[in-house]
Design an enzyme around this catalytic site. Sequence first.
Site, PDB file in Angstrom:
ATOM      1  N   SER A  90       0.848  -1.188   0.000  1.00  0.00           N
ATOM      2  CA  SER A  90       0.000   0.000   0.000  1.00  0.00           C
ATOM      3  C   SER A  90       0.886   1.241   0.000  1.00  0.00           C
ATOM      4  O   SER A  90       2.118   1.150   0.022  1.00  0.00           O
ATOM      5  CB  SER A  90      -0.901   0.015   1.236  1.00  0.00           C
ATOM      6  OG  SER A  90      -0.122   0.153   2.424  1.00  0.00           O
ATOM      7  N   LYS A  91       0.242   2.401  -0.007  1.00  0.00           N
ATOM      8  CA  LYS A  91       0.979   3.665  -0.104  1.00  0.00           C
ATOM      9  C   LYS A  91       1.946   3.867   1.061  1.00  0.00           C
ATOM     10  O   LYS A  91       2.937   4.574   0.921  1.00  0.00           O
ATOM     11  CB  LYS A  91      -0.005   4.838  -0.172  1.00  0.00           C
ATOM     12  CG  LYS A  91      -0.754   4.909  -1.496  1.00  0.00           C
ATOM     13  CD  LYS A  91      -1.698   6.107  -1.539  1.00  0.00           C
ATOM     14  CE  LYS A  91      -2.428   6.174  -2.874  1.00  0.00           C
ATOM     15  NZ  LYS A  91      -3.371   7.325  -2.916  1.00  0.00           N
ATOM     16  N   ARG A  92       1.646   3.255   2.204  1.00  0.00           N
ATOM     17  CA  ARG A  92       2.562   3.449   3.344  1.00  0.00           C
ATOM     18  C   ARG A  92       3.900   2.753   3.121  1.00  0.00           C
ATOM     19  O   ARG A  92       4.864   3.014   3.832  1.00  0.00           O
ATOM     20  CB  ARG A  92       1.921   2.985   4.655  1.00  0.00           C
ATOM     21  CG  ARG A  92       1.620   1.515   4.736  1.00  0.00           C
ATOM     22  CD  ARG A  92       0.713   1.237   5.930  1.00  0.00           C
ATOM     23  NE  ARG A  92       0.306  -0.142   6.009  1.00  0.00           N
ATOM     24  CZ  ARG A  92       0.997  -1.090   6.625  1.00  0.00           C
ATOM     25  NH1 ARG A  92       2.140  -0.790   7.200  1.00  0.00           N
ATOM     26  NH2 ARG A  92       0.560  -2.327   6.672  1.00  0.00           N
ATOM     27  N   HIS A  93       3.969   1.857   2.121  1.00  0.00           N
ATOM     28  CA  HIS A  93       5.242   1.214   1.788  1.00  0.00           C
ATOM     29  C   HIS A  93       6.002   1.993   0.720  1.00  0.00           C
ATOM     30  O   HIS A  93       7.092   1.606   0.330  1.00  0.00           O
ATOM     31  CB  HIS A  93       4.989  -0.208   1.275  1.00  0.00           C
ATOM     32  CG  HIS A  93       4.337  -1.102   2.278  1.00  0.00           C
ATOM     33  ND1 HIS A  93       3.034  -1.552   2.146  1.00  0.00           N
ATOM     34  CD2 HIS A  93       4.791  -1.625   3.447  1.00  0.00           C
ATOM     35  CE1 HIS A  93       2.725  -2.317   3.178  1.00  0.00           C
ATOM     36  NE2 HIS A  93       3.773  -2.380   3.982  1.00  0.00           N
ATOM     37  N   GLY A  94       5.424   3.086   0.245  1.00  0.00           N
ATOM     38  CA  GLY A  94       6.028   3.852  -0.853  1.00  0.00           C
ATOM     39  C   GLY A  94       5.058   3.921  -2.015  1.00  0.00           C
ATOM     40  O   GLY A  94       3.889   3.542  -1.903  1.00  0.00           O
TER      41      GLY A  94
END
Length: 465
Positions: free
Chosen positions: A238-242
């Site tokens: 997801s976006k929290r991983h980049g």
Amino acid sequence: MSKLRVRFAPSPTGYLHIGGARTALFNWLLARKEGGTFILRIEDTDVARSTQESVDAILQAMEWLGLDYDEGPYYQSQRFELYRAKVDELLAKGSAYRCYCSAEELDARREAALKCGGKPKYDGTCRHRQDQPDAPYVVRFRAPQEGETTFVDRIKGPITFANDELDDLIIQRSDGTPTYNFVVVVDDAEMGLTLVIRGDDHINNTPRQIQMYQALGYPVPEFAHVPMILGADKARLSKRHGATSVMAYREMGFLPEAMVNYLVRLGWSHGDQEIFSREELIEKFSLDSVGRAAGVFNPDKLLWLNAHYIKQGDPERLGTLLAEQLAARGVDPGSGPPLAAVVKTLQERSHTLVEMAEGALFYYRREVEFDAEAVTKFLTADKQVVFDALIAELEATESWDHAGIEAAFGRVMAATGLKLGKFGPAVRVALVGGTTSPSLFDVLEVLGPEISLRRLRQARGMLQG
């Protein structure tokens, strides 16, 4: 051409996700290896969420990755008449029925089933209903209630579902629009798909779809479910991983060949080999070598691959890509040295095109942007003699190339008794404004005599001041 027919079928409700791009790549590689047909289908039945902007973003990402398609793009929104006809066919056969249950009634029954330890699936209230009241209804598929549905997954092996675990799926909503699980069966069958390669989050849909293939008299294709892509914490990417958008990586200065190489290795392997040309991937790719475990997205590995491809890249082509990055920074690439020459000085140390563009700015600025700390530390009055000697030697240099420039520096060192390490940093600050740059000789050669000497004279003036 082989009989293999595969497809990539994204929903245009956003950008092309990393996981979707890998699915498209696996389909494309297998089609190219076996001489099959690769189809692009846009699954835009969700009218409320589908946008032309998302369609354009998907098509641009496919083009950037070099995933050309043999048929399509087909749009599901243009095929509603076909879907309605197939719903009517199932109704006529008794393989589907109208369900008049309201949302409130369904919710109440699910809650009651859960309280009794049952499964929250549709209870079949309208399965045997004969009347057709003048009320809103959905159409449900009449799924088999006994026995099992089994298929042999090309990646995961045999998979079996008990039919009593599956409920009667809605295939047409109350507004008359068809649902995903139904239209995907109709489209895959009507387009002659022989193999469906998709993410393993679709495994639970597969037995329901197989039953619909059979009810409609369609041949059932093979299935291959690709494991998910996870972040470093083993959670779904997801976006929290980049960044998860393919085109975001283009904006960050990644090359498509690096992204393709990285994506294919997320779940597929060929011995210990890490780097593959596109031709090698087509030759070596096989579903037999796709693992069953989820792939873990590693940005550092992608960055390493990108640096490799930049280092090995054609300077002319990289120069064209660099021009886009410079233009985005308000720099006219035509206002300075040839782009290919600039690339050659930077590609050994650049991990991304963004990094290369930042490193190239000094070549194209009319005035040097000096780092104050570097000026204070290196442009000191004791460098006056060195700058005078260097300017004189370079002015007299007949061959403005690496050898000629190196020879001029050699004469300065002989005349002053100083090694390059003693005055090189000051020359670097004079030419680029700071302490980081490619080789001094390369910088001087690419800048050319006019700009190089002007910058050295300016720095000498600063020493005098």
